[in-house]
Enzyme design. Structure first.
Site, mmCIF file in Angstrom:
data_model
loop_
_atom_site.group_PDB
_atom_site.id
_atom_site.type_symbol
_atom_site.label_atom_id
_atom_site.label_comp_id
_atom_site.label_asym_id
_atom_site.label_seq_id
_atom_site.Cartn_x
_atom_site.Cartn_y
_atom_site.Cartn_z
ATOM 1 N N ASP A 21 19.443 -3.965 -60.088
ATOM 2 C CA ASP A 21 20.590 -3.661 -60.967
ATOM 3 C C ASP A 21 20.068 -3.054 -62.288
ATOM 4 O O ASP A 21 20.226 -3.628 -63.352
ATOM 5 C CB ASP A 21 21.428 -4.924 -61.226
ATOM 6 N N ASP A 47 14.381 -3.877 -64.216
ATOM 7 C CA ASP A 47 14.477 -3.320 -62.852
ATOM 8 C C ASP A 47 13.785 -1.960 -62.803
ATOM 9 O O ASP A 47 13.106 -1.626 -61.838
ATOM 10 C CB ASP A 47 15.940 -3.143 -62.439
ATOM 11 N N ASN A 90 23.455 -6.214 -64.274
ATOM 12 C CA ASN A 90 23.221 -5.921 -65.698
ATOM 13 C C ASN A 90 24.328 -5.043 -66.271
ATOM 14 O O ASN A 90 24.679 -5.161 -67.447
ATOM 15 C CB ASN A 90 21.878 -5.222 -65.878
ATOM 16 N N THR A 122 16.124 -7.979 -57.173
ATOM 17 C CA THR A 122 15.894 -8.287 -58.588
ATOM 18 C C THR A 122 17.200 -8.272 -59.391
ATOM 19 O O THR A 122 17.192 -8.130 -60.611
ATOM 20 C CB THR A 122 14.906 -7.279 -59.215
ATOM 21 N N PHE A 148 20.712 -15.554 -64.973
ATOM 22 C CA PHE A 148 21.761 -14.549 -64.794
ATOM 23 C C PHE A 148 21.980 -14.159 -63.337
ATOM 24 O O PHE A 148 23.114 -14.168 -62.846
ATOM 25 C CB PHE A 148 21.400 -13.304 -65.624
ATOM 26 N N ASN A 149 20.937 -13.741 -62.609
ATOM 27 C CA ASN A 149 21.134 -13.205 -61.258
ATOM 28 C C ASN A 149 21.812 -14.214 -60.339
ATOM 29 O O ASN A 149 22.681 -13.873 -59.543
ATOM 30 C CB ASN A 149 19.797 -12.790 -60.629
ATOM 31 N N HIS A 152 10.987 -9.394 -66.310
ATOM 32 C CA HIS A 152 11.288 -10.301 -65.187
ATOM 33 C C HIS A 152 11.024 -9.641 -63.812
ATOM 34 O O HIS A 152 10.305 -10.177 -62.973
ATOM 35 C CB HIS A 152 12.756 -10.727 -65.220
ATOM 36 N N ASP A 153 11.662 -8.481 -63.590
ATOM 37 C CA ASP A 153 11.677 -7.889 -62.249
ATOM 38 C C ASP A 153 10.334 -7.281 -61.872
ATOM 39 O O ASP A 153 9.927 -7.333 -60.701
ATOM 40 C CB ASP A 153 12.777 -6.825 -62.178
HETATM 41 O O1 RIB Z 1 17.759 -13.156 -65.753
HETATM 42 C C1 RIB Z 1 17.014 -11.969 -65.696
HETATM 43 C C2 RIB Z 1 17.446 -11.135 -64.541
HETATM 44 O O2 RIB Z 1 18.821 -10.741 -64.713
HETATM 45 C C3 RIB Z 1 16.674 -9.808 -64.434
HETATM 46 O O3 RIB Z 1 16.618 -9.401 -63.097
HETATM 47 C C4 RIB Z 1 17.520 -8.862 -65.225
HETATM 48 O O4 RIB Z 1 17.300 -7.498 -64.846
HETATM 49 C C5 RIB Z 1 18.899 -9.305 -64.833
HETATM 50 O O5 RIB Z 1 19.213 -8.719 -63.562
HETATM 51 CA CA CA Z 2 17.497 -7.187 -62.557
#
Ligand code: RIB
Ligand code: CA
Length: 317
Positions: free
Chosen positions: A10, A15, A39, A124, A165-166, A239-240
């Site tokens: 996303d 990403d 996102n 991701t 979040f994801n 993160h990704d």
């Molecule tokens: O919490 C972080 C994740 O949520 C990452 O993958 C960021 O790109 C969002 O998608």
């Molecule tokens: Ca992401």
């Protein structure tokens, strides 16, 4: 033998870094990229993926657009972190990369079914596309090597005090994935909130003056500032890209094996990845969970990848 992956994402600053790292790696073969709303809205994450593939001159990578909302819930986006476009902070080229007419879920199903070797799924973003693919065609599980996802946390959070979040965006899809019976690797906030690119490193990259680094530096500076303003985190938590890095050099993180389930009904705990760290449930672990990160190693992998893409686009390799 290269690891065959489908990257479901996303974009999203981190990403984008995941796409770049995967595209620069000799260890990975990208069978395709699929996009999902997260996102930003589905139209924006899709357009951003097209822009990134245009920028890195990889219009050959199959691209398919996926779900514009979670399986049953309303979409929640993250403009406070990624901006209105989902990739605020620098100008990317027009979205010229071609794309497939099929839905991402059907691309995932067809690609996994026809691959001569088992495929690694690397989501991701919210797990909507992956969950729907497993529901629509559970038979694909026999040709999936593993699911290596960015999401969740054992002791950290970023959406509510209990959730990442994801997973928070689509907890029903996430539960489908965690309980699907395939090997799941969870690269969560316990390590990704420590996988920081510093402001100084972002400035260093900006100074390289290459076609990729000239965009990556400002984007990482924007992402770092947003994380500092919103969470007080002093740097860009990529993160990704860390999730992809675990496939390139497993030494970048250390894993523990836990049974992990996903809360889908809690009011305060929606989307929490509930890890049985002491084995009190008696349930067999279903997940490798990254609990420690070697950020020095990760940053060297990431910086080398940007340099490699700069050189490739300059015709040097
Ligand atoms: O919490 C972080 C994740 O949520 C990452 O993958 C960021 O790109 C969002 O998608
Ligand atoms: Ca992401």
């Amino acid at each position: 033998m290269k690891t065959k992956i489908i990257l479901d994402c996303d974009p999203g600053h981190d990403d984008m870094m995941a796409i770049m790292l995967a595209a620069s790696s000799d260890e990975l073969e990208i069978l395709g990229i699929t996009t999902v709303a997260g996102n930003q809205t589905g139209d924006k994450t899709f357009e951003n993926a097209r822009r990134v593939l245009t920028l890195i001159e990889r219009k050959d990578i199959p691209l398919a657009r996926g779900a514009d909302k979670p399986i049953i819930r309303e979409l929640i986006t993250a403009p406070q972190i990624h901006g209105t476009s989902g990739l605020d902070g620098a100008e990317l080229p027009g979205p010229d990369a071609p794309y497939l007419d099929c839905h991402a879920v059907d691309f995932i199903i067809d690609t996994v079914k026809t691959s001569p070797e088992k495929v690694t799924l690397v989501p991701t973003g919210p797990l909507t596309n992956i969950g729907l693919a497993l529901i629509k065609a559970p038979e694909i599980k026999k040709n999936i090597k593993e699911i290596v996802l960015m999401g969740g946390a054992v002791y950290d959070s970023n959406m509510t005090p209990g959730a990442e979040f994801n997973i928070f965006v689509d907890p029903e899809a996430a539960r489908e994935v965690f309980l699907c019976g395939l090997p799941v690797t969870m690269v969560g906030l316990d390590v990704t909130n420590k996988s920081l690119m510093s402001f100084a490193q972002a400035e260093e990259i900006s100074g390289w003056g290459g076609k990729i680094s000239s965009v990556v530096g400002p984007l990482m500076r924007f992402f770092a500032q947003a994380n500092l303003d919103y969470f007080g985190i002093n740097g860009a938590p990529i993160h990704d890209a860390l999730t992809v890095a675990t496939l390139i050099n497993p030494a970048v993180v250390e894993f523990e094996n836990y049974f992990v389930d996903v809360e889908t009904r809690g009011e305060l705990t929606r989307g929490q990845t509930v890890a049985d760290v002491y084995g009190v449930t008696g349930k067999k672990p279903n997940c490798r969970v990254a609990m420690r990160v070697n950020n020095r190693l990760f940053m060297s992998i990431m910086m080398d990848a940007v340099k490699k893409l700069d050189a490739r686009l300059a015709g040097a390799v």
